[in-house]
Write a protein that holds these residues in place. Structure first.
Motif, mmCIF file in Angstrom:
data_model
loop_
_atom_site.group_PDB
_atom_site.id
_atom_site.type_symbol
_atom_site.label_atom_id
_atom_site.label_comp_id
_atom_site.label_asym_id
_atom_site.label_seq_id
_atom_site.Cartn_x
_atom_site.Cartn_y
_atom_site.Cartn_z
ATOM 1 N N HIS A 1 0.844 -1.191 0.000
ATOM 2 C CA HIS A 1 0.000 0.000 0.000
ATOM 3 C C HIS A 1 0.882 1.245 0.000
ATOM 4 C CE1 HIS A 1 0.731 -1.206 4.207
ATOM 5 N NE2 HIS A 1 0.818 0.086 4.457
ATOM 6 N N ALA A 2 0.324 2.355 -0.492
ATOM 7 C CA ALA A 2 1.160 3.555 -0.609
ATOM 8 C C ALA A 2 0.345 4.837 -0.515
ATOM 9 C CB ALA A 2 1.928 3.539 -1.929
ATOM 10 N N GLN A 3 1.029 5.876 -0.056
ATOM 11 C CA GLN A 3 0.507 7.235 -0.079
ATOM 12 C C GLN A 3 1.616 8.140 -0.611
ATOM 13 O OE1 GLN A 3 0.549 5.736 3.276
ATOM 14 N NE2 GLN A 3 -1.347 4.718 2.724
ATOM 15 N N ILE A 4 1.207 9.176 -1.329
ATOM 16 C CA ILE A 4 2.165 10.162 -1.841
ATOM 17 C C ILE A 4 1.630 11.550 -1.530
ATOM 18 C CG2 ILE A 4 3.314 11.128 -3.873
ATOM 19 C CD1 ILE A 4 3.122 8.333 -5.160
ATOM 20 N N TRP A 5 2.496 12.362 -0.892
ATOM 21 C CA TRP A 5 2.176 13.750 -0.605
ATOM 22 C C TRP A 5 3.114 14.638 -1.408
ATOM 23 C CZ3 TRP A 5 2.517 9.921 3.012
ATOM 24 C CH2 TRP A 5 1.428 9.721 3.859
ATOM 25 N N ILE A 6 2.584 15.743 -1.892
ATOM 26 C CA ILE A 6 3.407 16.761 -2.547
ATOM 27 C C ILE A 6 3.123 18.077 -1.840
ATOM 28 C CG2 ILE A 6 3.963 17.973 -4.697
ATOM 29 C CD1 ILE A 6 2.914 15.442 -6.169
ATOM 30 N N TRP B 248 -1.822 13.364 -2.596
ATOM 31 C CA TRP B 248 -2.260 13.229 -3.985
ATOM 32 C C TRP B 248 -2.586 11.778 -4.335
ATOM 33 C CZ3 TRP B 248 -3.193 17.023 -7.543
ATOM 34 C CH2 TRP B 248 -2.807 18.316 -7.183
ATOM 35 N N TYR B 249 -2.131 10.850 -3.516
ATOM 36 C CA TYR B 249 -2.302 9.437 -3.855
ATOM 37 C C TYR B 249 -2.459 8.628 -2.573
ATOM 38 C CZ TYR B 249 -1.171 4.876 -5.974
ATOM 39 O OH TYR B 249 -1.190 3.570 -6.392
ATOM 40 N N ASN B 250 -3.444 7.731 -2.575
ATOM 41 C CA ASN B 250 -3.674 6.865 -1.430
ATOM 42 C C ASN B 250 -4.264 5.566 -1.973
ATOM 43 O OD1 ASN B 250 -3.966 5.844 1.144
ATOM 44 N ND2 ASN B 250 -5.835 6.996 1.576
ATOM 45 N N ASN B 251 -3.477 4.494 -1.958
ATOM 46 C CA ASN B 251 -3.930 3.226 -2.519
ATOM 47 C C ASN B 251 -3.614 2.112 -1.528
ATOM 48 O OD1 ASN B 251 -4.671 1.047 -4.063
ATOM 49 N ND2 ASN B 251 -3.164 1.372 -5.660
ATOM 50 N N SER B 252 -4.621 1.365 -1.131
ATOM 51 C CA SER B 252 -4.444 0.307 -0.144
ATOM 52 C C SER B 252 -4.078 -1.031 -0.785
ATOM 53 C CB SER B 252 -5.727 0.134 0.678
ATOM 54 O OG SER B 252 -6.792 -0.263 -0.172
ATOM 55 N N GLU C 19 -2.833 13.128 -12.422
ATOM 56 C CA GLU C 19 -2.448 14.485 -12.777
ATOM 57 C C GLU C 19 -2.246 15.269 -11.489
ATOM 58 O OE1 GLU C 19 -3.751 17.043 -16.332
ATOM 59 O OE2 GLU C 19 -4.963 17.778 -14.650
ATOM 60 N N ILE C 20 -1.082 15.877 -11.367
ATOM 61 C CA ILE C 20 -0.738 16.653 -10.174
ATOM 62 C C ILE C 20 -0.372 18.067 -10.584
ATOM 63 C CG2 ILE C 20 0.050 14.632 -8.888
ATOM 64 C CD1 ILE C 20 2.953 15.569 -9.572
ATOM 65 N N GLU C 21 -0.274 18.935 -9.591
ATOM 66 C CA GLU C 21 0.149 20.306 -9.834
ATOM 67 C C GLU C 21 1.447 20.560 -9.091
ATOM 68 O OE1 GLU C 21 -3.022 22.963 -8.775
ATOM 69 O OE2 GLU C 21 -4.459 21.863 -10.024
ATOM 70 N N LEU C 22 2.413 21.072 -9.803
ATOM 71 C CA LEU C 22 3.683 21.478 -9.205
ATOM 72 C C LEU C 22 3.721 22.997 -9.162
ATOM 73 C CD1 LEU C 22 6.096 19.057 -11.111
ATOM 74 C CD2 LEU C 22 5.191 18.790 -8.788
ATOM 75 N N LYS C 23 4.197 23.533 -8.059
ATOM 76 C CA LYS C 23 4.360 24.984 -7.976
ATOM 77 C C LYS C 23 5.719 25.357 -8.559
ATOM 78 C CE LYS C 23 6.518 25.011 -3.490
ATOM 79 N NZ LYS C 23 6.608 25.520 -2.181
ATOM 80 N N LYS C 24 5.896 26.622 -8.865
ATOM 81 C CA LYS C 24 7.198 27.090 -9.327
ATOM 82 C C LYS C 24 8.193 26.952 -8.185
ATOM 83 C CE LYS C 24 9.730 31.015 -11.099
ATOM 84 N NZ LYS C 24 9.716 32.384 -11.582
#
Length: 162
Positions: free
Chosen positions: A60-65, A70-74, A88-93
């Motif tokens: 299982h995994a989670q991803i934070w930006i 942004w992602y949470n899968n068990s 699709e994610i958003e990156l800041k400058k």
């Protein structure tokens, strides 16, 4: 971290390159079952932009930006190179901090992450040359701008000016 051998033993901060085809790269010569691994990287974007990230993991995994999940899968994705989700994610400058947590219960132990070709051609991803914790923080220092507004020294300076 200092844990007894039954709970994984003492583990250290490591900078290492993941071999995407190795379905057992997560345990790093430690225990292979009942572990969580945390990966951190910094993505320096020349402007705010949309990107597509594609994770593969077991179990299982989670991803934070930048602190936002942004992602949470068990569930596991099925194979070290199998991608079931394109997010699709958003990156800041500037510098974007990505934290990837992957939990492993038994069997394969992998965590992989790929971005779309446009993102790879546009951004800088760190660590690049770092080999340990100190060199990692030295390397990312230029990618992370620190805004002094609201910090103690600037707040105190603002009060003194008034």
């Amino acid at each position: 971290m200092r844990w007894d051998k039954e709970h994984g033993g003492t583990r250290n901060w490591e900078v290492f390159k993941i071999i995407p085809t190795n379905p057992h790269h997560m345990n790093r010569d430690g225990p292979g079952d009942l572990i969580d691994t945390y990966g951190i990287l910094v993505i320096k974007a020349p402007q705010a932009m949309k990107s597509v990230m594609s994770p593969a993991h077991d179990d299982h995994a989670q991803i934070w930006i930048n602190g936002e999940k942004w992602y949470n899968n068990s569930q596991w994705t099925g194979d070290a190179l199998q991608v079931d989700f394109n997010i699709e994610i958003e990156l800041k400058k500037g510098g974007n901090i990505l934290l990837y947590r992957c939990g492993e219960s038994a069997g394969h132990a992998y965590m992989n992450l790929h971005f779309d070709d446009k993102t790879h051609a546009t951004v800088e991803i760190y660590p690049d040359k770092a080999v340990d914790q100190r060199s990692f923080f030295n390397e990312i220092a230029g990618a992370l701008a620190v805004d002094p507004v609201g910090k103690l020294t600037t707040t105190w300076g603002d009060l003194k000016r008034k």
